[in-house]
Design an enzyme around this catalytic site. Sequence first.
Site, mmCIF file in Angstrom:
data_model
loop_
_atom_site.group_PDB
_atom_site.id
_atom_site.type_symbol
_atom_site.label_atom_id
_atom_site.label_comp_id
_atom_site.label_asym_id
_atom_site.label_seq_id
_atom_site.Cartn_x
_atom_site.Cartn_y
_atom_site.Cartn_z
ATOM 1 N N CYS A 69 -2.089 -0.334 7.490
ATOM 2 C CA CYS A 69 -1.310 0.903 7.336
ATOM 3 C C CYS A 69 -1.480 1.783 8.569
ATOM 4 O O CYS A 69 -0.567 2.534 8.919
ATOM 5 C CB CYS A 69 -1.760 1.660 6.093
ATOM 6 N N GLU B 212 -17.052 1.433 -25.934
ATOM 7 C CA GLU B 212 -16.421 2.068 -27.088
ATOM 8 C C GLU B 212 -17.059 1.679 -28.426
ATOM 9 O O GLU B 212 -16.387 1.540 -29.424
ATOM 10 C CB GLU B 212 -14.915 1.751 -27.084
ATOM 11 N N THR C 173 -19.381 -3.697 -34.178
ATOM 12 C CA THR C 173 -18.082 -3.021 -34.238
ATOM 13 C C THR C 173 -16.960 -4.049 -34.334
ATOM 14 O O THR C 173 -15.988 -3.866 -35.080
ATOM 15 C CB THR C 173 -17.871 -2.148 -32.970
ATOM 16 N N CYS D 7 -5.677 1.765 5.873
ATOM 17 C CA CYS D 7 -6.444 0.551 6.181
ATOM 18 C C CYS D 7 -6.203 0.090 7.621
ATOM 19 O O CYS D 7 -5.165 0.369 8.222
ATOM 20 C CB CYS D 7 -6.122 -0.555 5.184
ATOM 21 N N ARG E 260 -7.372 3.701 -22.027
ATOM 22 C CA ARG E 260 -7.343 2.227 -21.922
ATOM 23 C C ARG E 260 -6.353 1.794 -20.845
ATOM 24 O O ARG E 260 -6.631 0.891 -20.056
ATOM 25 C CB ARG E 260 -6.945 1.601 -23.267
ATOM 26 N N HIS F 228 0.835 -1.182 0.000
ATOM 27 C CA HIS F 228 0.000 0.000 0.000
ATOM 28 C C HIS F 228 0.885 1.253 0.000
ATOM 29 O O HIS F 228 2.090 1.173 0.277
ATOM 30 C CB HIS F 228 -0.908 -0.004 1.239
ATOM 31 N N GLU G 87 0.970 3.946 2.032
ATOM 32 C CA GLU G 87 1.489 4.495 3.298
ATOM 33 C C GLU G 87 2.766 3.793 3.750
ATOM 34 O O GLU G 87 3.719 4.442 4.180
ATOM 35 C CB GLU G 87 0.429 4.359 4.403
ATOM 36 N N ASP H 48 -14.681 -3.651 -37.630
ATOM 37 C CA ASP H 48 -13.341 -3.067 -37.451
ATOM 38 C C ASP H 48 -12.245 -4.099 -37.187
ATOM 39 O O ASP H 48 -11.077 -3.785 -37.319
ATOM 40 C CB ASP H 48 -13.329 -2.096 -36.257
ATOM 41 N N LEU I 144 -8.339 -3.637 -29.390
ATOM 42 C CA LEU I 144 -8.728 -2.997 -28.123
ATOM 43 C C LEU I 144 -7.603 -3.030 -27.093
ATOM 44 O O LEU I 144 -7.846 -3.078 -25.897
ATOM 45 C CB LEU I 144 -10.002 -3.639 -27.535
HETATM 46 C C1 AOF Z 1 -4.412 1.649 2.103
HETATM 47 N N1 AOF Z 1 -3.453 2.078 1.247
HETATM 48 O O1 AOF Z 1 -2.510 2.173 -0.774
HETATM 49 C C2 AOF Z 1 -4.561 1.046 -0.575
HETATM 50 C C3 AOF Z 1 -5.593 0.656 0.312
HETATM 51 O O2 AOF Z 1 -6.059 -6.960 -0.195
HETATM 52 P P1 AOF Z 1 -5.382 -5.964 0.677
HETATM 53 O O3 AOF Z 1 -5.037 -6.471 2.023
HETATM 54 O O4 AOF Z 1 -4.227 -5.271 -0.011
HETATM 55 O O5 AOF Z 1 -6.465 -4.811 0.984
HETATM 56 C C4 AOF Z 1 -7.198 -4.214 -0.033
HETATM 57 C C5 AOF Z 1 -7.981 -3.044 0.541
HETATM 58 O O6 AOF Z 1 -7.072 -2.055 1.023
HETATM 59 C C6 AOF Z 1 -8.812 -2.300 -0.503
HETATM 60 O O7 AOF Z 1 -10.091 -2.873 -0.637
HETATM 61 C C7 AOF Z 1 -8.913 -0.937 0.121
HETATM 62 O O8 AOF Z 1 -9.887 -0.957 1.142
HETATM 63 C C8 AOF Z 1 -7.558 -0.747 0.760
HETATM 64 N N2 AOF Z 1 -6.659 -0.075 -0.151
HETATM 65 N N3 AOF Z 1 -5.505 0.993 1.615
HETATM 66 O O9 AOF Z 1 -4.308 1.829 3.310
HETATM 67 C C9 AOF Z 1 -3.460 1.799 -0.058
HETATM 68 N N4 AOF Z 1 -4.598 0.727 -1.900
HETATM 69 ZN ZN ZN Z 2 -3.085 -0.162 3.857
#
Ligand code: AOF
Ligand code: ZN
Length: 353
Positions: free
Chosen positions: A78, A288, A190, A69, A178, A44, A46, A194, A198
């Site tokens: 975090c 699209e 499409t 989190c 994308r 994550h 943090e 085409d 994608l």
């Molecule tokens: C944070 N910082 O950068 C993000 C968060 O599967 P896990 O354990 O990685 O948890 C996923 C959940 O963490 C996601 O659903 C969301 O609630 C949170 N995302 N939280 O503190 C982050 N990306």
């Molecule tokens: Zn986190």
Amino acid sequence: MAAALRLSRWHRGATDTNPSVGCLIVKDGVILGAAVTAPGGRPHAETQALKLAGPAAEGATAYATLEPCSHHGKTPPCADALIAAKVARVVVSVIDPDERIQGRGVAMLEAAGIEVCTGVLETEGRSELAGYLSRKIKKRPQVTLKLAVSADGAIGRPGAGHIAVSGPLSHSQSHLLRAESDAILIGIGTALADDPELTCRIDGLENRSPRAYVLDRHLDLPAQSRLVAACKWPLNRPLTIVCNRDANSSKRQLLEAADVAILATGTDDLSGLCRQMAADGVSTLIVEGGAAVARSFLAQGLVDRILLFSTPLTLGTGAVAAPFDRKTIPDGFRLVRSEQFGPDLAEEYERRQ
Ligand code: AOF
Ligand code: ZN
């Protein structure tokens, strides 16, 4: 927080089901650590920013675009990392709607004596996290309808194959969209006219191609099409065909043998399809083409954003009429951005809440 929000865009569309979050650790006006959720979703933001700041994080302010989190998931909370680093203050834009969090991250920080300030630049934060919030709260992806319309109100010419209605700069913009999106959807008309791939064709971003969906009630997509070929190495990009329950079983076997996923839920209930996509982890969807698919998504109230490229090209009589142009934008949408890409005018409209 504005800087943290800008940073969060770096991995938009690359963090799987996790939102791309930005985090800054700041003390005495100096940024000690800056990070964004890693590709794939972990670590994550943090924990990475704290690692960069090191012991200097003590007494600092952490800015996070999403509530830190509180759960033990694939990584430890975090909130615990911020407490252990002894930061003095945490500033948050958006509270995390994840059922495991929902304010618990803030509560943990406050219980540890850390000052917490929430809702900072929340409108902007919600906009950056729109796909994630849509999937978590509305249980469907954020849907962007992308359309290129000629000066005479058309999107193509029947039987002419792919016509580049918009110019190369607009194409790059579409390919960037994308790269930032989880999925892209077109109708079988499409797909047959085409024979598109994608994929994201920007150097270095090819592996950011979104997974593809085709609405194809009778399974008319040829197994030799470019879309099917792109399921395989080197792109390995998933393709799902949405068809009727009674679609031809031998065609089904042929496509399944080519690694195509078949979803036999019918092509009319787009809300149901969007719910299924969200359950499969899709937070952002680009619709699209073509005109009928665009009309159906609009009629079922599933479009959140319209990205309209208006171009100086004329396609003449017999061309395929666009579902709308800039003079006939569907009701309930407001213009939020307008940019010129070469000869094309790109406008972004958002649905009024
Ligand atoms: C944070 N910082 O950068 C993000 C968060 O599967 P896990 O354990 O990685 O948890 C996923 C959940 O963490 C996601 O659903 C969301 O609630 C949170 N995302 N939280 O503190 C982050 N990306
Ligand atoms: Zn986190």
